[in-house]
Scaffold this motif. Structure first.
Motif, PDB file in Angstrom:
ATOM      1  N   GLY A  90      -6.215  -5.508  -1.178  1.00 48.98           N
ATOM      2  CA  GLY A  90      -7.211  -5.260  -2.020  1.00 48.98           C
ATOM      3  C   GLY A  90      -7.316  -5.463  -4.369  1.00 48.98           C
ATOM      4  O   GLY A  90      -6.075  -6.099  -4.242  1.00 48.98           O
ATOM      5  N   SER A  91      -7.207  -4.601  -4.371  1.00 52.06           N
ATOM      6  CA  SER A  91      -7.060  -3.769  -6.341  1.00 52.06           C
ATOM      7  C   SER A  91      -4.603  -3.853  -5.755  1.00 52.06           C
ATOM      8  O   SER A  91      -4.365  -3.735  -6.907  1.00 52.06           O
ATOM      9  N   GLY A  92      -4.350  -3.413  -4.733  1.00 44.84           N
ATOM     10  CA  GLY A  92      -2.991  -2.760  -4.764  1.00 44.84           C
ATOM     11  C   GLY A  92      -3.080  -1.269  -4.626  1.00 44.84           C
ATOM     12  O   GLY A  92      -1.755  -0.348  -4.635  1.00 44.84           O
ATOM     13  N   PHE A  93      -4.080  -0.538  -4.907  1.00 48.87           N
ATOM     14  CA  PHE A  93      -4.098   0.849  -6.251  1.00 48.87           C
ATOM     15  C   PHE A  93      -3.721   1.578  -4.003  1.00 48.87           C
ATOM     16  O   PHE A  93      -2.684   2.750  -5.024  1.00 48.87           O
ATOM     17  N   LEU A  94      -3.592   1.769  -3.387  1.00 48.87           N
ATOM     18  CA  LEU A  94      -4.146   2.475  -2.271  1.00 48.87           C
ATOM     19  C   LEU A  94      -2.692   2.268  -1.709  1.00 48.87           C
ATOM     20  O   LEU A  94      -1.955   3.660  -1.594  1.00 48.87           O
ATOM     21  N   ALA A  95      -2.108   0.632  -1.754  1.00 53.21           N
ATOM     22  CA  ALA A  95      -0.361   0.737  -1.499  1.00 53.21           C
ATOM     23  C   ALA A  95       0.245   2.281  -2.538  1.00 53.21           C
ATOM     24  O   ALA A  95       1.547   1.881  -2.245  1.00 53.21           O
ATOM     25  N   ALA A  96       0.337   1.903  -3.512  1.00 52.47           N
ATOM     26  CA  ALA A  96       0.538   2.041  -5.023  1.00 52.47           C
ATOM     27  C   ALA A  96       0.672   3.141  -4.821  1.00 52.47           C
ATOM     28  O   ALA A  96       1.928   4.333  -5.413  1.00 52.47           O
ATOM     29  N   VAL A  97       0.220   4.470  -4.413  1.00 50.46           N
ATOM     30  CA  VAL A  97      -0.211   5.947  -4.468  1.00 50.46           C
ATOM     31  C   VAL A  97       0.282   6.561  -3.302  1.00 50.46           C
ATOM     32  O   VAL A  97       1.317   7.054  -3.134  1.00 50.46           O
ATOM     33  N   ALA A  98       0.382   5.572  -2.110  1.00 49.01           N
ATOM     34  CA  ALA A  98       1.346   5.967  -0.594  1.00 49.01           C
ATOM     35  C   ALA A  98       2.531   5.126  -0.846  1.00 49.01           C
ATOM     36  O   ALA A  98       3.747   6.684  -0.344  1.00 49.01           O
ATOM     37  N   ALA A  99       3.720   4.936  -1.321  1.00 51.44           N
ATOM     38  CA  ALA A  99       4.294   4.007  -1.547  1.00 51.44           C
ATOM     39  C   ALA A  99       5.347   5.194  -2.856  1.00 51.44           C
ATOM     40  O   ALA A  99       6.365   5.705  -3.138  1.00 51.44           O
ATOM     41  N   ARG A 100       4.250   6.341  -3.311  1.00 54.67           N
ATOM     42  CA  ARG A 100       4.981   7.207  -3.989  1.00 54.67           C
ATOM     43  C   ARG A 100       5.808   8.567  -3.453  1.00 54.67           C
ATOM     44  O   ARG A 100       6.125   9.151  -3.921  1.00 54.67           O
ATOM     45  N   MET A 101       4.936   8.719  -2.497  1.00 55.53           N
ATOM     46  CA  MET A 101       4.603   9.579  -0.538  1.00 55.53           C
ATOM     47  C   MET A 101       6.119   8.888   0.227  1.00 55.53           C
ATOM     48  O   MET A 101       6.472  10.011   0.874  1.00 55.53           O
ATOM     49  N   VAL A 102       5.940   8.018   0.790  1.00 55.69           N
ATOM     50  CA  VAL A 102       6.850   8.083   2.198  1.00 55.69           C
ATOM     51  C   VAL A 102       8.401   7.129   1.576  1.00 55.69           C
ATOM     52  O   VAL A 102       7.849   6.688   0.701  1.00 55.69           O
ATOM     53  N   GLU A 103       8.764   6.121   2.261  1.00 56.88           N
ATOM     54  CA  GLU A 103       9.956   5.079   2.167  1.00 56.88           C
ATOM     55  C   GLU A 103       9.549   4.256   2.206  1.00 56.88           C
ATOM     56  O   GLU A 103      10.292   3.611   0.724  1.00 56.88           O
ATOM     57  N   ARG A 104       8.779   3.053   2.815  1.00 59.53           N
ATOM     58  CA  ARG A 104       8.510   2.067   2.949  1.00 59.53           C
ATOM     59  C   ARG A 104       6.960   1.228   3.160  1.00 59.53           C
ATOM     60  O   ARG A 104       6.513   2.369   3.544  1.00 59.53           O
ATOM     61  N   VAL A 105       6.400   0.687   2.488  1.00 60.70           N
ATOM     62  CA  VAL A 105       5.054   0.104   2.884  1.00 60.70           C
ATOM     63  C   VAL A 105       4.697  -1.104   2.552  1.00 60.70           C
ATOM     64  O   VAL A 105       5.787  -2.021   1.399  1.00 60.70           O
ATOM     65  N   VAL A 106       4.265  -1.434   3.425  1.00 63.44           N
ATOM     66  CA  VAL A 106       4.102  -2.865   3.480  1.00 63.44           C
ATOM     67  C   VAL A 106       2.692  -3.008   3.843  1.00 63.44           C
ATOM     68  O   VAL A 106       1.828  -2.693   4.304  1.00 63.44           O
ATOM     69  N   THR A 107       2.524  -4.349   2.771  1.00 67.23           N
ATOM     70  CA  THR A 107       0.386  -3.917   2.101  1.00 67.23           C
ATOM     71  C   THR A 107       0.234  -5.703   2.379  1.00 67.23           C
ATOM     72  O   THR A 107       0.957  -6.398   2.128  1.00 67.23           O
ATOM     73  N   VAL A 108      -0.725  -6.031   3.189  1.00 64.74           N
ATOM     74  CA  VAL A 108      -1.203  -7.756   3.617  1.00 64.74           C
ATOM     75  C   VAL A 108      -2.301  -8.095   3.349  1.00 64.74           C
ATOM     76  O   VAL A 108      -3.441  -7.036   3.707  1.00 64.74           O
ATOM     77  N   ASP A 109      -2.514  -8.698   2.809  1.00 61.43           N
ATOM     78  CA  ASP A 109      -3.462  -8.929   2.580  1.00 61.43           C
ATOM     79  C   ASP A 109      -3.618 -10.775   2.769  1.00 61.43           C
ATOM     80  O   ASP A 109      -2.972 -11.407   2.535  1.00 61.43           O
ATOM     81  N   ARG A 110      -5.812 -11.039   2.657  1.00 57.08           N
ATOM     82  CA  ARG A 110      -6.109 -12.879   3.610  1.00 57.08           C
ATOM     83  C   ARG A 110      -5.926 -13.778   2.038  1.00 57.08           C
ATOM     84  O   ARG A 110      -5.337 -14.970   1.622  1.00 57.08           O
ATOM     85  N   TYR A 111      -5.468 -12.812   0.888  1.00 57.15           N
ATOM     86  CA  TYR A 111      -5.823 -13.654  -0.637  1.00 57.15           C
ATOM     87  C   TYR A 111      -4.781 -13.393  -1.784  1.00 57.15           C
ATOM     88  O   TYR A 111      -3.915 -12.403  -1.584  1.00 57.15           O
ATOM     89  N   LYS A 112      -4.159 -15.078  -1.241  1.00 61.16           N
ATOM     90  CA  LYS A 112      -2.969 -14.559  -1.985  1.00 61.16           C
ATOM     91  C   LYS A 112      -3.316 -14.570  -3.559  1.00 61.16           C
ATOM     92  O   LYS A 112      -1.940 -14.021  -3.715  1.00 61.16           O
ATOM     93  N   THR A 113      -3.991 -14.884  -4.198  1.00 60.80           N
ATOM     94  CA  THR A 113      -4.359 -14.019  -5.616  1.00 60.80           C
ATOM     95  C   THR A 113      -4.228 -12.716  -5.390  1.00 60.80           C
ATOM     96  O   THR A 113      -3.690 -11.769  -6.637  1.00 60.80           O
ATOM     97  N   LEU A 114      -5.022 -12.161  -4.870  1.00 62.01           N
ATOM     98  CA  LEU A 114      -4.984 -10.542  -4.825  1.00 62.01           C
ATOM     99  C   LEU A 114      -3.370  -9.721  -4.458  1.00 62.01           C
ATOM    100  O   LEU A 114      -2.774  -9.021  -4.658  1.00 62.01           O
ATOM    101  N   VAL A 115      -2.444 -10.487  -3.304  1.00 59.52           N
ATOM    102  CA  VAL A 115      -1.031 -10.146  -3.137  1.00 59.52           C
ATOM    103  C   VAL A 115      -0.091 -10.211  -4.046  1.00 59.52           C
ATOM    104  O   VAL A 115       0.537  -9.576  -5.033  1.00 59.52           O
TER     105      VAL A 115
END
Length: 217
Positions: A90-115
Motif C-alpha cells: 500500500g502506502s508503505g506506512f505500516l512497513a515503515a512503522v514496523a521497521a522501527r521496531m524489528v530487525e528486518r521487514v520484507v514488504t510485497v505488493d502486486r503494484y510496481k508503482t506502489l512498491v
C-alpha cells in the motif's frame, strides 16, 4: 497549514485516541511519532492524514488509518530482532512503522508503482531495513526463511494455510478472512507445531486478494 504543525497536531490527536483505547505500547507510539504520516498520503489529503478513515492512494488502493495500523501492530507484539513480512505494501506506512521496531521487514505488493513509491519514502526517512518487492503475496514469500510476524492487508477466502511454513515456531500472523456476508474479519493466527491456532478479532476494511502481478501499474 504548515506540514510540521499538521504532523504535531495530527499525532497528538492519534495519541489521545489510542490512549483512550488503552493502547500504551511505548515503542509502538515512538515508532508512530517518528514516521510522518503526511509523507505517505497525497498532498491533497495531507490535512486528513491522521483522521480515523480510509484515504485513497495510487493504483485504486487505499491507506488504512494510522489508528488501525497502530491497533494491528500492537496485536503482533513486535520486538527487536524479529523478521516481519508485510503482504500488501500500500502506502508503505505500516512497513515503515514496523521497521522501527524489528530487525528486518520484507514488504510485497502486486503494484510496481506502489512498491517504487514506498521505496522512495523509506529512503527519504533513512529506513534501511525494509526490502520492498513487487510480488504476488497470496502465497507469501518463499525462499526468505521463516518470519516471526506476518501481516496481510488483503482478505483471504479461507484460512491461509500456505503461510504456516513461512512462520517461525510460535510466530504470529494477522490475516483478514472473508465471511459468508463478504465482510473481512481480522484473525490472529499463532503457529503451534505445524498448525494455526485461530482467534477472530474485529471487522477490517480490506478487499479480497487479487492473484498475480498487476500488468500496467
Amino acid at each position: 497549514m504548515d506540514v510540521r504543525l499538521l504532523e504535531k497536531e495530527g499525532f497528538a490527536g492519534l495519541f489521545m485516541r489510542l490512549r483512550a483505547e488503552g493502547l500504551a505500547d511505548k515503542p509502538l507510539l515512538a515508532a508512530l511519532e517518528q514516521t510522518p504520516r503526511t509523507l505517505f498520503v497525497s498532498a491533497a489529503h495531507a490535512d486528513a492524514a491522521y483522521q480515523d478513515r480510509l484515504l485513497p492512494i495510487d493504483c485504486g488502493g487505499f491507506a488504512e488509518s494510522a489508528d488501525l495500523v497502530a491497533r494491528l501492530l500492537s496485536l503482533l507484539s513486535l520486538e527487536p530482532g524479529q523478521r516481519f513480512l508485510d503482504v500488501g505494501t500500500g502506502s508503505g506506512f505500516l512497513a515503515a512503522v514496523a521497521a522501527r521496531m524489528v530487525e528486518r521487514v520484507v514488504t510485497v505488493d502486486r503494484y510496481k508503482t506502489l512498491v517504487q513509491l514506498a521505496q522512495q519514502r523509506f529512503a527519504h526517512l533513512g529506513i534501511g531495513n525494509v526490502i520492498a518487492r513487487q510480488a504476488d503475496g497470496l502465497k507469501g514469500m518463499s525462499g526468505e526463511g521463516a518470519f516471526d510476524r506476518i501481516i496481510a492487508t488483503c482478505a483471504f477466502d479461507s484460512m491461509p494455510r500456505a503461510f504456516v511454513e513461512q512462520l517461525a515456531s510460535g510466530g504470529v500472523m494477522l490475516a483478514p478472512i472473508l465471511a459468508e456476508d463478504g465482510r473481512a474479519r481480522m484473525a490472529r493466527l499463532t503457529k503451534i507445531g505445524s498448525r494455526f491456532e485461530r482467534e477472530d478479532l474485529f471487522e477490517v476494511p480490506y478487499r479480497p486478494f487479487i492473484p498475480g502481478l498487476a500488468a500496467a501499474l
